[in-house]
Scaffold this active site. Structure first.
Site, PDB file in Angstrom:
ATOM      1  CB  SER A   1     -30.583 -13.339 -14.918  1.00 23.36           C
ATOM      2  OG  SER A   1     -30.170 -14.112 -13.829  1.00 23.36           O
TER       3      SER A   1
ATOM      4  N   GLY B   1     -26.874 -11.936 -10.060  1.00 18.09           N
ATOM      5  CA  GLY B   1     -27.062 -11.230 -11.315  1.00 18.09           C
ATOM      6  C   GLY B   1     -25.930 -10.256 -11.603  1.00 18.09           C
ATOM      7  CG  ASP B   2     -25.177  -7.283  -8.852  1.00 23.95           C
ATOM      8  OD1 ASP B   2     -26.033  -6.876  -9.661  1.00 23.95           O
ATOM      9  OD2 ASP B   2     -25.280  -7.134  -7.621  1.00 23.95           O
TER      10      ASP B   2
ATOM     11  N   GLY C   1     -32.551 -17.433 -13.037  1.00 26.14           N
ATOM     12  CA  GLY C   1     -32.318 -18.146 -11.786  1.00 26.14           C
ATOM     13  C   GLY C   1     -31.564 -19.433 -12.018  1.00 26.14           C
TER      14      GLY C   1
ATOM     15  N   GLY D   1     -30.474 -20.707 -15.476  1.00 25.63           N
ATOM     16  CA  GLY D   1     -29.349 -20.145 -16.209  1.00 25.63           C
ATOM     17  C   GLY D   1     -29.685 -18.869 -16.950  1.00 25.63           C
TER      18      GLY D   1
END
Length: 309
Positions: free
Chosen positions: A217, A248-249, A219, A222
């Site tokens: 990930s 992120g979850d 930010g 993408g």
């Protein structure tokens, strides 16, 4: 059923203030309180997508009772948390409404005894019997061995259940060596794991360390994925402003839902990137702006190639 594991559950408290200034008093304009920890956030997104989800981990004390009570009102999520004597932690997010920035304060969590850890492992192996996939998420509370996630990865693989690992530091390093199906580090976690700040090189190194697939990930840039089927980058069309806590979850939920639905990797990444961006527009972690998500699904750019990576 998808199983999410949050060993260090929390009661997430979000304060919204007009502007956050150090060394001053603030008048809070809005307060929200809900069960939290990475795996619980993943579970709420999965449930909103229509999947059956069970959550497990530890819960205890007065804060834990609040978490348990509020889970009753969470549609689509089955509570299989394991009780402990210590108190569930709280996390405090302070959102600056002027800038959109978020300041996070995270308590360490309860100290888990060897007997409590053994009881959890038994409950976890029972839950694996009916799981289609499992996500192991977040930090380790005090008292657990640093290789705790590695053991849980091995149990899932022995039960032939695909496993995604989303943690950091030494817990991630040990967990990768147990060969999870997917890891989902952010850029800093990936650099800490591999020693490389160049994402393409770092994802290759992380796969060599044992992960079957690595989805980094990055930010607003993408997602970058290196899998047995190929390598891809998924990029949202525009930068979104809001509360990034839980983005992120949401991406993990997209990856897991795509896995159990047997979607090809580009479609999994499109969903994960769209959910991640749409979650930034939601007021709290574990939610996403459905209208924005549906619009983003058709606008996420996925580039890459099928390889024999």
């Amino acid at each position: 059923m998808i199983l999410t594991v949050t060993l260090n559950t929390a009661l997430d408290i979000t304060y919204r203030v007009p502007a956050l200034r150090p060394h001053t008093s603030h008048r809070v304009s809005e307060v929200t309180e809900r069960p939290g920890g990475k795996g619980l956030n993943v579970a709420r997104v999965l449930a909103a997508l229509g999947h059956e989800v069970t959550v497990t981990g530890f819960t205890g004390g007065a804060t834990g009772r609040v978490v348990q009570e509020q889970l009753v009102d969470t549609p689509g999520v089955v509570n299989a948390l394991v009780p402990v004597t210590g108190a569930t932690r709280r996390t405090i997010a302070v959102v600056d409404e002027h800038t959109g920035d978020t300041t996070q304060l995270n308590e360490p969590g309860p100290t888990i005894t060897p007997a409590e850890w053994s009881a959890f492992q038994e409950a976890y192996e029972d839950l694996l019997a009916s799981a289609s996939a499992v996500a192991l998420c977040g930090s380790l509370p005090p008292g657990l061995p640093v290789g705790a996630y590695a053991g849980l990865v091995r149990s899932a693989k022995a039960a032939d259940v695909p496993v995604l690992l989303d943690t950091s530091g030494e817990a991630l390093r040990r967990g990768v060596a147990a060969r999870p199906d997917i890891i989902k580090p952010n850029a800093d976690e990936l650099a800490e794991l591999t020693g490389s700040h160049e994402p393409s090189r770092a994802t290759q190194d992380a796969r060599r360390r044992g992960a079957r697939a690595v989805v980094a990930s990055l930010g607003e840039a993408g997602l970058l994925a290196l899998t047995p089927e190929g390598r891809w980058r998924a990029t949202p069309p525009t930068r979104v402003h809001g509360n990034p806590t839980g983005a992120g979850d949401a991406a993990v939920a997209g990856l897991l839902s795509g896995l159990v639905e047997r979607l090809p990797w580009p479609d999994r990444l499109t969903r994960a990137a769209a959910l991640s961006a749409a979650s930034v527009l939601a007021p709290v972690a574990g939610e996403f702006d459905r209208g924005a998500y549906e619009q983003l699904l058709g606008r996420v750019a996925v580039t890459g190639e099928v390889t024999a990576a």
